[in-house]
Design a protein around this motif. Structure first.
Motif: not given
Length: 605
Positions: A90, A93-94, A97, A143, A413
């Motif tokens: 999380q 990917f946070g 992004e 993912r 994320d």
């Protein structure tokens, strides 16, 4: 160096040596640069200053981001028991992004992605553990495959699942590459190697702005041969990486950026960077034996004209390069030269260093006044740069480096967070069903079994009262609140006598939850029947603690300070007095938490 590059691009490559300064200040930071500029802290507490009217009307710069992972080894989240847990999809990917734009990024992972090393400390030991590993592989593939700009390698542990082997590649498809597969026997001159299905020698990724990157992965043949002789018999035979890259050189050179990921040791990555001409970036994605390197990786450095990146493994840190282009540059063109643009984090660190040095010199009456003036000027210049961290309009091309710790201080994320929660729920449900009624073996005749802390309290009331004040007494609850009480990666260190004769199991552990007396003193049934000092372990050895208090799971562990927290009135009072004053486990952990910037909220673990 690309065939598409002009002499101007050659000058760009030559000037890359100016960027080595970034490596000195970019190591293991939890902060990030922000889009379209060096930006602010990743937790959002600091904001970039408001732009002026001229700045607001200026076209935004084009940014191309490169993110490099190390070997993932089937890891989706860290153990939450350390003071600074690193990893977690999380947060990885946070960060990606928040720090990049779709269509303008390149994301690299070297292979050995799907499963743990079967011979490593996290290697699955039975069918149930492999079932969990397969579910994690499913989560990872699902993912990661949603990311544009992803290029995956192929590593030995991708073949590690004992029933599936090479079929795992089709079960968990990714845009994989492997550039040094050995030519098939009898292949003619110029004929290619027989790569596994779905695995290309290289891939070309569009980076936006008319630019492309060519990426391949090479694996250390020695690493592959060791796995082929053990648990990855179907892994392809390999040729020497440098030789293989020479054959791929014409294809690589057609792109603007040439990137090679080396699934092997650091010295092999350095050899590739030195001996293979034209490479812009080499990523070392091999085995990291050192625990700190495994967590943090190593700051970017330059070898000749090639950047060498070394991320941590298991998603604990990400190596990140940003190429920032002036909007005035025509599409498909790179600048004649690159300018180092330190991130706000790097500038802040350097400012703190200067201010600390100035404070010390201020106390020295013999300090040279001219030297002090130069330091003060440097400090003021850094402050000015922090006030306006935007890249000047006249800079055609800038590079920003970061070595980013993946932690709860990064953005989250939502999709990855939801997937992790579903995984925990799947594990809890499946293992509750699988292990219902499953008990460890009975003790052999004449051997002791486990009786639980309540039986100990019959004679050792004061000792049990002291135990109830320790973190050992709440060990199981920390799993239950996170829905990890049936997770095979966790439960064994949060119950007593796990899978020992007469002890506890995944589900059947009533009365033996938490780290109780018998975890240290051994099974006590014979002692309860006949209390003597020769049928119970009085002084547990240090090695017993190290079974669970590893660097990955208990980073502040030190035997004597930890003893100070579990000894006292009614339980080794004399031994506690002999230890004297000194640091305790609680103090070490608090110091670790402070050094990490504070603990994570339970909801973010």
């Amino acid at each position: 160096m690309s065939d598409r590059m002009t002499s101007a691009a050659l000058a760009r490559s030559a000037s890359f040596c100016l960027l080595a300064l970034a490596a000195a200040t970019g190591l293991a930071t939890s902060a990030c640069k922000g889009k379209n500029g060096p930006g602010s802290q990743a937790n959002g507490d600091e904001q970039a200053p408001p732009r002026t009217t001229d700045e607001a009307s200026r076209p935004e710069r084009v940014e191309i981001d490169l993110f490099a992972f190390g070997r993932q080894l089937g890891t989706v989240a860290p153990c939450g028991c350390t003071t600074d847990p690193l990893g977690g999809l999380q947060y990885a990917f946070g960060y990606i992004e928040a720090e990049s734009e779709a269509g303008q990024r390149l994301i690299l992972e070297p292979g050995s992605f799907l499963f743990p090393d079967p011979e490593g400390p996290e290697g699955p030991v039975d069918e149930a553990a492999w079932a969990q590993a397969a579910e994690r592989a499913k989560l990872l593939q699902s993912r990661f495959s949603q990311l544009d700009g992803l290029v995956s390698g192929l590593g030995p542990t991708d073949y590690a699942e004992p029933e599936a082997g090479a079929e795992s590649l089709a079960t968990f498809p990714l845009p994989r590459v492997l550039g040094n597969v050995a030519p098939t026997e009898g292949a003619g001159a110029g004929e290619g190697a027989a790569n596994p299905a779905g695995v290309e020698p290289l891939r070309v990724i569009s980076l936006g702005h008319g630019l492309e990157a060519a990426v391949t992965v090479v694996v250390d043949p020695a690493l592959a041969e060791a796995a082929r002789g053990s648990w990855a018999a179907d892994f392809p035979a390999l040729q020497a990486p440098v030789e293989a890259l020479a054959g791929l050189a014409p294809a690589l050179a057609k792109a603007d950026l040439q990137v090679v990921v080396v699934h092997g040791p650091r010295d092999l990555a350095e050899t590739v960077a030195r001996e293979v001409e034209g490479l812009d970036v080499v990523v070392m994605g091999g085995v990291l034996e050192n625990a700190d390197l495994g967590r943090l990786g190593s700051a970017p450095v330059q070898i000749g004209q090639t950047w060498l990146l070394q991320p941590g493994d298991r998603g604990q840190s990400i190596s990140h390069l940003t190429f920032s282009l002036s909007p005035e540059l025509p599409e498909g063109e790179l600048p004649e030269s690159w300018t180092l643009q330190p991130s706000a984090t790097q500038l802040t660190a350097e400012l703190e260093r200067l201010e600390s040095k100035l404070a010390k010199l201020a106390e020295d009456p013999a300090a040279d006044a001219a030297f002090l003036a130069r330091l003060e000027a440097d400090r003021d210049a850094l402050k000015s740069q922090l006030e306006d961290p935007s890249i000047p309009a006249e800079v055609a091309g800038a590079v920003i480096t970061a070595q980013t710790k993946v932690s709860c201080r990064l953005p989250e994320d939502d999709a990855a967070k939801t997937a992790l929660s579903r995984y925990d729920g799947w594990v809890a449900q499946k293992n509750a069903e699988r292990f219902a009624g499953v008990k460890p073996p009975e003790p052999a005749p004449g051997k002791p079994g486990y009786v639980g802390v309540e039986a100990c309290a019959d004679c050792h009331e004061e000792a049990v009262a002291l135990w109830k004040t320790t973190v050992h007494a709440g060990a199981y609850e920390t799993l239950a609140v996170a829905n990890k009480q049936y997770d095979l990666s966790c439960v064994g260190c949060h119950v007593t006598g796990f899978r020992e004769p007469g002890g506890s199991e995944v589900v059947e552990n009533e009365g033996l939850r938490d780290v109780q007396c018998e975890q240290c003193h051994g099974p006590g049934s014979l002692h309860v029947e006949d209390p003597r000092t020769d049928n119970i372990q009085l002084e547990p050895p240090r090695s017993l603690c190290l079974g669970c208090h590893t660097q990955d799971h208990s980073d502040t562990f030190d035997f004597e300070p930890y003893l100070r927290d579990v000894l006292g009135e009614g339980h080794g009072a004399d031994a506690r007095a002999a230890l004297g004053e000194g640091p305790t486990a609680h103090a070490l952990r608090q110091a670790g938490l402070e050094a990490a910037g504070g603990g994570c909220e339970k909801s973010k673990m």
